[in-house]
Design an enzyme around this catalytic site. Structure first.
Site, PDB file in Angstrom:
ATOM      1  N   ILE A 114      -5.508  -9.914   4.765  1.00  0.00           N
ATOM      2  CA  ILE A 114      -6.675 -10.609   5.307  1.00  0.00           C
ATOM      3  C   ILE A 114      -7.637 -10.727   4.138  1.00  0.00           C
ATOM      4  CG2 ILE A 114      -8.440 -10.610   7.099  1.00  0.00           C
ATOM      5  CD1 ILE A 114      -5.568 -10.590   8.174  1.00  0.00           C
TER       6      ILE A 114
ATOM      7  N   ARG B 296     -12.096  12.651   6.177  1.00  0.00           N
ATOM      8  CA  ARG B 296     -12.965  13.470   5.315  1.00  0.00           C
ATOM      9  C   ARG B 296     -14.336  12.827   5.273  1.00  0.00           C
ATOM     10  NH1 ARG B 296     -13.321   9.822   1.252  1.00  0.00           N
ATOM     11  NH2 ARG B 296     -11.451   8.643   0.704  1.00  0.00           N
TER      12      ARG B 296
ATOM     13  N   GLU C 277       1.589  -5.072   4.683  1.00  0.00           N
ATOM     14  CA  GLU C 277       0.877  -5.741   5.774  1.00  0.00           C
ATOM     15  C   GLU C 277       0.357  -7.096   5.308  1.00  0.00           C
ATOM     16  OE1 GLU C 277      -2.308  -3.239   6.984  1.00  0.00           O
ATOM     17  OE2 GLU C 277      -3.491  -3.521   5.166  1.00  0.00           O
TER      18      GLU C 277
ATOM     19  N   GLY D 197      -8.013   5.950  -2.056  1.00  0.00           N
ATOM     20  CA  GLY D 197      -8.756   5.829  -3.306  1.00  0.00           C
ATOM     21  C   GLY D 197      -8.360   4.653  -4.170  1.00  0.00           C
TER      22      GLY D 197
ATOM     23  N   LYS E 160       0.840  -1.197   0.000  1.00  0.00           N
ATOM     24  CA  LYS E 160       0.000   0.000   0.000  1.00  0.00           C
ATOM     25  C   LYS E 160       0.870   1.240   0.000  1.00  0.00           C
ATOM     26  CE  LYS E 160      -3.909  -1.932   2.586  1.00  0.00           C
ATOM     27  NZ  LYS E 160      -4.790  -1.746   3.769  1.00  0.00           N
TER      28      LYS E 160
ATOM     29  N   ARG F 118     -23.199   3.332  -6.823  1.00  0.00           N
ATOM     30  CA  ARG F 118     -22.485   4.397  -7.523  1.00  0.00           C
ATOM     31  C   ARG F 118     -22.731   4.265  -9.022  1.00  0.00           C
ATOM     32  NH1 ARG F 118     -16.643   5.255  -4.532  1.00  0.00           N
ATOM     33  NH2 ARG F 118     -17.308   4.788  -2.407  1.00  0.00           N
TER      34      ARG F 118
ATOM     35  N   LYS G 226     -14.760   0.984  -4.307  1.00  0.00           N
ATOM     36  CA  LYS G 226     -16.088   0.561  -3.864  1.00  0.00           C
ATOM     37  C   LYS G 226     -17.106   0.754  -4.981  1.00  0.00           C
ATOM     38  CE  LYS G 226     -14.680   2.116   0.692  1.00  0.00           C
ATOM     39  NZ  LYS G 226     -14.735   3.240   1.657  1.00  0.00           N
TER      40      LYS G 226
END
Length: 455
Positions: free
Chosen positions: A203, A293, A200, A164, A158, A339, A237
């Site tokens: 998962i 935000r 990391e 985003g 990451k 969306r 998403k």
């Protein structure tokens, strides 16, 4: 209360903020690029000022021009919306230096929680569970290989300063690591001007659960429940709902309490979201990141909690206490958001800008809202994010919400550009989704392969 605020954004979120401000009796200033001269937010605001050419770096990311616009128009505060400068601590700090209120957390807190390494360290101090991962920034492939061996595969790469869905890669084996690291680092450098990475343990599959929190300058922090954002494509998403069908009463209390604890630990002010990964097999959840935000999917929380998050943002920035206490917050029914993007799902979701020749947005009934900046005759520019609307529904239960969303999507009609409305309709009608039987792997591994076979 503020007399006037400037909205440093565009599209549906700019329209959303203008409407909330107007209902509070607050004047608004819209900014726009030359490509957005005819955009809806420009027409709706009390004042509008051009801040540069079409390219984002010269307009919506141009801090000097935006701050100059605020000074020129006498705006007392700036609402950044989401995206663009919303999580840029430098911009928040410049606002503070110019005595313009940034409607969001302080630059210090943004630095603390916007950087994944810092955020992880703070969550450990707060007693919030985190996944095994690197303890500092990772800059080279040699470092990445060593850390991955210690953590164990599979892993997630990451961007340390990211968000985003940018600068993220899943890595299953050591052979995949070097090319994935180099690609993610290059993407992070291009998107954020910072190529530092974080590693990391992955998962996966998991549920992506996020908790909406609100804090004020008087020490009050509350949560507004959780959202399930597990339906994702390429870490973006697609559909969100609240509450999550994967969480029972006990786990819900644990995860929302952890989110409040996290926000209290950093003395958080304004709206924010604590994101977790939930391992359904073990029932354990892990802190993933904090978004400092308002989020795209905030309307589903507004529907189930009855709290207007954007109005609370403005009130809190003005120095007011939160208008509700935790014991006042009650949750009712079920909400879902889809969306709507100007894109072609049949051609790898390629963007589809162009002129809208005809538009019919769904309406009627209780518990349906469409957040959009579209209108018939509007030309969608090719320079920005492809999201053009959000359809949000609320029902007494999940089944009613699902049926209401199906009805709304069937009514949604946009001519002149290609959209993902039919894709969303198929997704919301899929038996797995109807049953609530999905996780972060479902869209990419199960739904999309079948969807693409239909051609």
């Amino acid at each position: 209360m503020f007399n006037k605020i400037l909205i440093a954004n565009r599209g549906e979120i700019a329209v959303r903020i203008i409407r909330a401000a107007r209902e509070l009796g607050v004047g608004t200033v819209a900014i726009y690029s030359t490509a957005d001269r005819d955009a809806l937010h420009v027409h709706l605001a009390d004042e509008a000022i051009c801040v540069g050419p079409a390219r984002s770096t010269e307009s919506y990311l141009n801090m000097n021009n935006i701050l100059s616009a605020a000074v020129a128009t006498g705006a007392q505060a700036i609402h950044p919306g989401f995206g663009f400068l919303s999580e840029n601590s430098k911009f928040a700090r410049l606002c503070e230096e110019m005595n313009i209120k940034f409607i969001g957390p302080s630059a210090k807190v943004m630095d603390m929680m916007g950087d994944k390494i810092n955020a992880r360290a703070e969550m450990i101090k707060a007693g919030v569970p985190v996944t095994p991962g690197s303890e500092s920034e990772v800059h080279t492939t040699d470092e990445a290989v060593k850390i991955a061996e210690e953590i164990g595969y599979p892993i997630m790469l990451k961007a340390s300063a990211g968000g985003g869905g940018k600068g993220i890669r899943k890595v299953n084996t050591v052979e995949e690591l070097v090319p994935a690291f180099e690609a993610a680092q290059a993407e992070a450098q291009a998107a954020f001007g910072n190529g530092a990475m974080f590693i990391e343990r992955m998962i996966f599959p998991a549920r992506h659960i996020e908790v909406q929190i609100l804090g004020d300058s008087h020490g009050n922090v509350i949560h507004l429940g959780e959202r399930d954002c597990s339906l994702q494509r390429n870490n973006q998403k697609v559909l969100e709902e609240s509450p999550s069908v994967a969480i029972g009463h006990t786990l819900r209390n644990e995860i929302t309490s952890a989110a409040v604890k996290a926000a209290q630990h950093v003395s958080y002010e304004n709206a924010g979201t604590i994101e977790f990964l939930l391992d359904e097999s073990s029932g354990k959840f892990y802190f993933m990141e904090m978004n400092t935000r308002v989020q795209v999917e905030h309307p589903v929380t507004e529907f189930v909690s009855g709290v207007d998050i954007v109005k609370e943002q403005i009130r809190v920035a003005n120095g007011n206490e939160l208008s509700v206490k935790q014991e006042d917050v009650t949750f009712s029914g079920h909400a879902i958001e889809c969306r709507i993007n100007a894109e072609n799902p049949k051609f790898n979701f390629a963007p589809s800008p162009g002129k809208i020749t005809n538009l019919f947005l769904p309406g009627g009934g209780v518990g349906l809202r469409v957040d959009s900046a579209m209108y018939s005759g509007y030309t969608i520019p090719p320079y920005y994010d492809s999201m053009i609307a959000k359809v949000i529904v609320h029902g007494e239960n999940r089944f009613e919400a699902l049926m209401k969303m199906q009805r709304a999507l069937l009514e949604f009609d946009v001519e002149g550009v290609t959209t993902n409305v039919d894709f969303q309709l198929e997704l919301i009608s899929d038996p797995h989704v109807v049953a609530g039987d999905y996780d972060t792997s479902f869209l990419g591994n199960v739904f999309l392969p079948e969807y693409q076979k239909e051609d």
